[in-house]
Design a protein around this motif. Structure first.
Motif, PDB file in Angstrom:
ATOM      1  N   ASN A 304       0.829  -1.195   0.000  1.00  0.00           N
ATOM      2  CA  ASN A 304       0.000   0.000   0.000  1.00  0.00           C
ATOM      3  C   ASN A 304       0.869   1.254   0.000  1.00  0.00           C
ATOM      4  OD1 ASN A 304      -2.757  -0.771  -0.089  1.00  0.00           O
ATOM      5  ND2 ASN A 304      -2.583  -1.543   2.005  1.00  0.00           N
ATOM      6  N   VAL A 305       0.414   2.271  -0.714  1.00  0.00           N
ATOM      7  CA  VAL A 305       1.076   3.569  -0.730  1.00  0.00           C
ATOM      8  C   VAL A 305       0.273   4.493   0.186  1.00  0.00           C
ATOM      9  CG1 VAL A 305       1.777   5.539  -2.129  1.00  0.00           C
ATOM     10  CG2 VAL A 305       1.918   3.218  -3.082  1.00  0.00           C
ATOM     11  N   LEU A 306       0.906   4.917   1.267  1.00  0.00           N
ATOM     12  CA  LEU A 306       0.267   5.825   2.207  1.00  0.00           C
ATOM     13  C   LEU A 306       0.775   7.244   1.975  1.00  0.00           C
ATOM     14  CD1 LEU A 306       0.457   3.711   5.489  1.00  0.00           C
ATOM     15  CD2 LEU A 306      -1.349   3.753   3.768  1.00  0.00           C
ATOM     16  N   GLY A 307      -0.089   8.197   2.237  1.00  0.00           N
ATOM     17  CA  GLY A 307       0.310   9.582   2.094  1.00  0.00           C
ATOM     18  C   GLY A 307       1.405   9.953   3.073  1.00  0.00           C
ATOM     19  N   GLY A 308       2.312  10.805   2.628  1.00  0.00           N
ATOM     20  CA  GLY A 308       3.402  11.274   3.479  1.00  0.00           C
ATOM     21  C   GLY A 308       3.473  12.794   3.462  1.00  0.00           C
ATOM     22  N   ASP A 309       4.667  13.308   3.435  1.00  0.00           N
ATOM     23  CA  ASP A 309       4.871  14.754   3.501  1.00  0.00           C
ATOM     24  C   ASP A 309       4.805  15.430   2.135  1.00  0.00           C
ATOM     25  OD1 ASP A 309       5.230  14.596   6.240  1.00  0.00           O
ATOM     26  OD2 ASP A 309       7.383  14.250   6.054  1.00  0.00           O
ATOM     27  N   TYR A 310       4.742  14.642   1.052  1.00  0.00           N
ATOM     28  CA  TYR A 310       4.742  15.222  -0.289  1.00  0.00           C
ATOM     29  C   TYR A 310       3.339  15.148  -0.869  1.00  0.00           C
ATOM     30  CZ  TYR A 310       9.740  14.557   0.298  1.00  0.00           C
ATOM     31  OH  TYR A 310      11.021  14.581   0.792  1.00  0.00           O
ATOM     32  N   PRO A 311       2.677  16.286  -1.096  1.00  0.00           N
ATOM     33  CA  PRO A 311       1.292  16.268  -1.569  1.00  0.00           C
ATOM     34  C   PRO A 311       1.144  15.753  -2.994  1.00  0.00           C
ATOM     35  CG  PRO A 311       2.125  18.523  -1.501  1.00  0.00           C
ATOM     36  CD  PRO A 311       3.155  17.665  -0.835  1.00  0.00           C
ATOM     37  N   PRO A 315       5.696  13.192  -9.484  1.00  0.00           N
ATOM     38  CA  PRO A 315       7.102  13.300  -9.900  1.00  0.00           C
ATOM     39  C   PRO A 315       7.930  12.056  -9.568  1.00  0.00           C
ATOM     40  CG  PRO A 315       6.383  15.364  -8.939  1.00  0.00           C
ATOM     41  CD  PRO A 315       5.278  14.374  -8.703  1.00  0.00           C
ATOM     42  N   ALA A 316       7.496  11.300  -8.570  1.00  0.00           N
ATOM     43  CA  ALA A 316       8.236  10.090  -8.189  1.00  0.00           C
ATOM     44  C   ALA A 316       8.073   8.972  -9.210  1.00  0.00           C
ATOM     45  CB  ALA A 316       7.772   9.611  -6.812  1.00  0.00           C
ATOM     46  N   TYR A 317       7.082   9.105 -10.114  1.00  0.00           N
ATOM     47  CA  TYR A 317       6.882   8.063 -11.123  1.00  0.00           C
ATOM     48  C   TYR A 317       8.131   7.848 -11.962  1.00  0.00           C
ATOM     49  CZ  TYR A 317       1.774   7.728 -10.619  1.00  0.00           C
ATOM     50  OH  TYR A 317       0.522   7.500 -10.162  1.00  0.00           O
ATOM     51  N   GLU A 357      11.286  -6.665  -2.036  1.00  0.00           N
ATOM     52  CA  GLU A 357      12.097  -5.452  -1.935  1.00  0.00           C
ATOM     53  C   GLU A 357      11.677  -4.427  -2.991  1.00  0.00           C
ATOM     54  OE1 GLU A 357      14.723  -2.448  -1.184  1.00  0.00           O
ATOM     55  OE2 GLU A 357      13.998  -4.066   0.115  1.00  0.00           O
ATOM     56  N   ARG A 358      11.344  -4.867  -4.187  1.00  0.00           N
ATOM     57  CA  ARG A 358      10.893  -3.948  -5.230  1.00  0.00           C
ATOM     58  C   ARG A 358       9.605  -3.245  -4.818  1.00  0.00           C
ATOM     59  NH1 ARG A 358      10.098  -8.102  -9.473  1.00  0.00           N
ATOM     60  NH2 ARG A 358       8.910  -6.447 -10.529  1.00  0.00           N
ATOM     61  N   ALA A 359       8.685  -3.997  -4.213  1.00  0.00           N
ATOM     62  CA  ALA A 359       7.431  -3.393  -3.760  1.00  0.00           C
ATOM     63  C   ALA A 359       7.679  -2.414  -2.621  1.00  0.00           C
ATOM     64  CB  ALA A 359       6.450  -4.488  -3.331  1.00  0.00           C
ATOM     65  N   ARG A 360       8.524  -2.817  -1.670  1.00  0.00           N
ATOM     66  CA  ARG A 360       8.831  -1.952  -0.529  1.00  0.00           C
ATOM     67  C   ARG A 360       9.460  -0.644  -0.989  1.00  0.00           C
ATOM     68  NH1 ARG A 360      12.767  -0.030   2.506  1.00  0.00           N
ATOM     69  NH2 ARG A 360      14.295  -0.832   1.014  1.00  0.00           N
ATOM     70  N   HIS A 361      10.420  -0.740  -1.915  1.00  0.00           N
ATOM     71  CA  HIS A 361      11.114   0.451  -2.377  1.00  0.00           C
ATOM     72  C   HIS A 361      10.161   1.388  -3.107  1.00  0.00           C
ATOM     73  CE1 HIS A 361      13.548   2.990  -5.010  1.00  0.00           C
ATOM     74  NE2 HIS A 361      14.510   2.864  -4.106  1.00  0.00           N
ATOM     75  N   ALA A 362       9.327   0.849  -3.988  1.00  0.00           N
ATOM     76  CA  ALA A 362       8.435   1.697  -4.773  1.00  0.00           C
ATOM     77  C   ALA A 362       7.418   2.403  -3.879  1.00  0.00           C
ATOM     78  CB  ALA A 362       7.721   0.866  -5.835  1.00  0.00           C
ATOM     79  N   ALA A 363       6.811   1.663  -2.945  1.00  0.00           N
ATOM     80  CA  ALA A 363       5.826   2.274  -2.050  1.00  0.00           C
ATOM     81  C   ALA A 363       6.480   3.337  -1.180  1.00  0.00           C
ATOM     82  CB  ALA A 363       5.163   1.197  -1.190  1.00  0.00           C
ATOM     83  N   GLY A 364       7.697   3.060  -0.710  1.00  0.00           N
ATOM     84  CA  GLY A 364       8.406   4.025   0.111  1.00  0.00           C
ATOM     85  C   GLY A 364       8.830   5.250  -0.665  1.00  0.00           C
ATOM     86  N   TYR A 365       9.244   5.075  -1.908  1.00  0.00           N
ATOM     87  CA  TYR A 365       9.673   6.222  -2.713  1.00  0.00           C
ATOM     88  C   TYR A 365       8.487   7.115  -3.051  1.00  0.00           C
ATOM     89  CZ  TYR A 365      12.682   8.856  -5.829  1.00  0.00           C
ATOM     90  OH  TYR A 365      13.426   9.849  -6.413  1.00  0.00           O
ATOM     91  N   LEU A 366       7.359   6.495  -3.387  1.00  0.00           N
ATOM     92  CA  LEU A 366       6.177   7.289  -3.687  1.00  0.00           C
ATOM     93  C   LEU A 366       5.696   8.069  -2.466  1.00  0.00           C
ATOM     94  CD1 LEU A 366       4.235   4.659  -5.830  1.00  0.00           C
ATOM     95  CD2 LEU A 366       5.104   6.861  -6.648  1.00  0.00           C
ATOM     96  N   ARG A 367       5.890   7.501  -1.307  1.00  0.00           N
ATOM     97  CA  ARG A 367       5.476   8.194  -0.087  1.00  0.00           C
ATOM     98  C   ARG A 367       6.487   9.265   0.334  1.00  0.00           C
ATOM     99  NH1 ARG A 367       3.896   5.420   5.821  1.00  0.00           N
ATOM    100  NH2 ARG A 367       2.889   7.275   6.637  1.00  0.00           N
ATOM    101  N   GLY A 368       7.739   9.051  -0.023  1.00  0.00           N
ATOM    102  CA  GLY A 368       8.774  10.007   0.344  1.00  0.00           C
ATOM    103  C   GLY A 368       9.650   9.554   1.495  1.00  0.00           C
ATOM    104  N   THR A 369       9.454   8.333   1.979  1.00  0.00           N
ATOM    105  CA  THR A 369      10.293   7.824   3.059  1.00  0.00           C
ATOM    106  C   THR A 369      11.595   7.226   2.532  1.00  0.00           C
ATOM    107  OG1 THR A 369       9.079   5.723   3.007  1.00  0.00           O
ATOM    108  CG2 THR A 369       8.344   7.383   4.594  1.00  0.00           C
ATOM    109  N   ILE A 370      11.650   6.953   1.238  1.00  0.00           N
ATOM    110  CA  ILE A 370      12.883   6.513   0.569  1.00  0.00           C
ATOM    111  C   ILE A 370      13.182   7.519  -0.518  1.00  0.00           C
ATOM    112  CG2 ILE A 370      13.911   4.720  -0.885  1.00  0.00           C
ATOM    113  CD1 ILE A 370      12.166   2.674   0.539  1.00  0.00           C
ATOM    114  N   THR A 371      14.415   7.984  -0.603  1.00  0.00           N
ATOM    115  CA  THR A 371      14.740   9.071  -1.524  1.00  0.00           C
ATOM    116  C   THR A 371      15.842   8.719  -2.518  1.00  0.00           C
ATOM    117  OG1 THR A 371      16.284  10.005   0.104  1.00  0.00           O
ATOM    118  CG2 THR A 371      14.018  10.859   0.097  1.00  0.00           C
ATOM    119  N   GLU A 372      16.200   7.446  -2.576  1.00  0.00           N
ATOM    120  CA  GLU A 372      17.264   7.065  -3.531  1.00  0.00           C
ATOM    121  C   GLU A 372      16.999   5.670  -4.053  1.00  0.00           C
ATOM    122  OE1 GLU A 372      20.807   5.325  -0.857  1.00  0.00           O
ATOM    123  OE2 GLU A 372      20.494   7.490  -0.602  1.00  0.00           O
TER     124      GLU A 372
END
Length: 372
Positions: A304-311, A315-317, A357-372
């Motif tokens: 699941n992709v949860l909302g974070g600090d980035y409205p 752009p993360a796509y 790991e691919r799912a974790r990274h993508a969901a985290g990047y879209l939320r903004g908790t992963i930045t690289e």
């Protein structure tokens, strides 16, 4: 379709190739499904007159949620409207007390439970078993961890009773993990069962689903599927049924919750199964032959992709799509708020560690908790 959330949105998507025309009753024009459907009625699903007017011209009524008052569903049925699942089935997803009582009568294993009258009665319930902590649930209205409390003393037990609805007490199960068995049943009795999945929860909200559940013995998987099929038949469910389960540390299974609609535990099937839960739900409520529920790949993981600090997540796509061309992103058209469920991603492949790991990274990047 009554209810304009993401489940309605994805069910509509699944019906498009089948030529199914949807009419939607939505709370607001901004709801997820209202953004993508052409025939939208804005109204209150709690108002019988609104429901009756909405039902005019519909071949069948189905749901995005379980919140339509059951007496209104019975009134629609009395008017001759096909309602699927029907009121007699759906009440068991609306009322946890009725659900537990009915599952007891058909021999389905559940945690120890009973309706309690007040905090002192909670203490008596705890003393009848292994003591505190116990789980308290309002019998109606809870979802995603809302309406559920883990209480460790009589003093902790006051809050649930303030809602003014009956309270169900359950023993707190020392489970190994949570599973889900998803099945679909049609009016003519055909039924299919999806692979049993592992559901990983964080703060009462589903975070990750792994299909199939890793390390689950085939006998246990078959037992879980049979439990779900039995419940669907005994309760007369038409459409999709999700049975949330506890796998106990001795390998046993206990039924936790029921949902009679497409469910978060089945989102993996959009990209990981021959026929998704959404398409099979449409097929079932229209009494069409059901599709193949088998997986397309050895492993599929939904995060699941949860909302974070980035409205704005779009752009993360660029990063996510370039990093993983096989990644499947599903967004719900919701305004981003911290902690809000705004989408999900599906990954699939032959190696579970890599897929997860691919799912974790993508969901985290879209939320903004992963930045690289």
């Amino acid at each position: 379709m009554v209810g304009g959330g993401q489940l309605a949105r994805m069910t509509h998507e699944a019906g498009i190739p089948l030529g199914i025309r949807f009419k939607l009753l939505s709370d607001t024009p901004q709801d997820s499904a209202a953004q993508v459907m052409s025939d939208v009625v804005i109204g209150d699903h709690r108002d019988l007159a609104t429901l009756r007017a909405f039902a005019q011209g519909c071949d069948v009524i189905t749901f995005d949620h379980e919140h339509v008052p059951n007496e209104h569903l019975r009134a629609l049925e009395a008017d001759g409207v096909p309602v699927r699942p029907g009121s007699a089935a759906l009440v068991h997803a609306q009322d946890k007390g009725m659900m537990r009582a009915r599952l007891d009568t058909i021999g389905i294993p559940c945690p120890r439970h009973r309706i309690v009258a007040d905090p002192a009665d909670v203490t008596r319930f705890a003393d009848e078993g292994d003591g505190f902590p116990v789980v308290l649930k309002t019998v109606r209205g809870g979802y995603d961890g809302k309406g559920v409390w883990i209480v460790r003393s009589e003093a902790d037990a006051a809050e649930p009773f303030r809602a003014g609805v009956p309270v169900l007490a359950e023993e707190r199960v020392d489970f190994a993990r949570e599973l889900a068995a998803d099945v679909v049943r049609s009016p003519h009795g055909q039924a299919v069962a999806y692979p049993v999945v592992e559901s990983v929860q964080t703060d009462g909200v589903c975070d990750t689903v792994i299909a199939p559940a890793p390390g689950l013995p085939s006998e246990a998987a078959a037992r879980a599927q049979q439990l779900a099929l039995t419940i669907a038949e005994e309760l007369g469910v038409i459409g999709h049924l999700a049975v949330e389960l506890f796998e106990t540390r001795d390998g046993g299974l206990l039924v936790n919750e029921l949902a009679m609609r497409p469910h978060n535990s089945g989102h993996w099937s959009q990209d990981g199964a021959v026929t998704s839960q959404f398409e099979n739900h449409v097929r079932a409520v229209l009494d069409l032959p059901l599709g193949d529920p088998r997986p397309r790949a050895p492993w599929t993981v939904m995060a699941n992709v949860l909302g974070g600090d980035y409205p704005d997540m779009y752009p993360a796509y660029l990063h996510c799509m370039a990093r993983d061309p096989r990644l499947r992103i599903h967004m719900y058209g919701k305004d981003v708020k911290p902690g809000r469920k705004v989408g999900h991603v599906n990954t699939y492949g032959d190696d579970l560690a890599d897929v997860r790991e691919r799912a974790r990274h993508a969901a985290g990047y879209l939320r903004g908790t992963i930045t690289e």
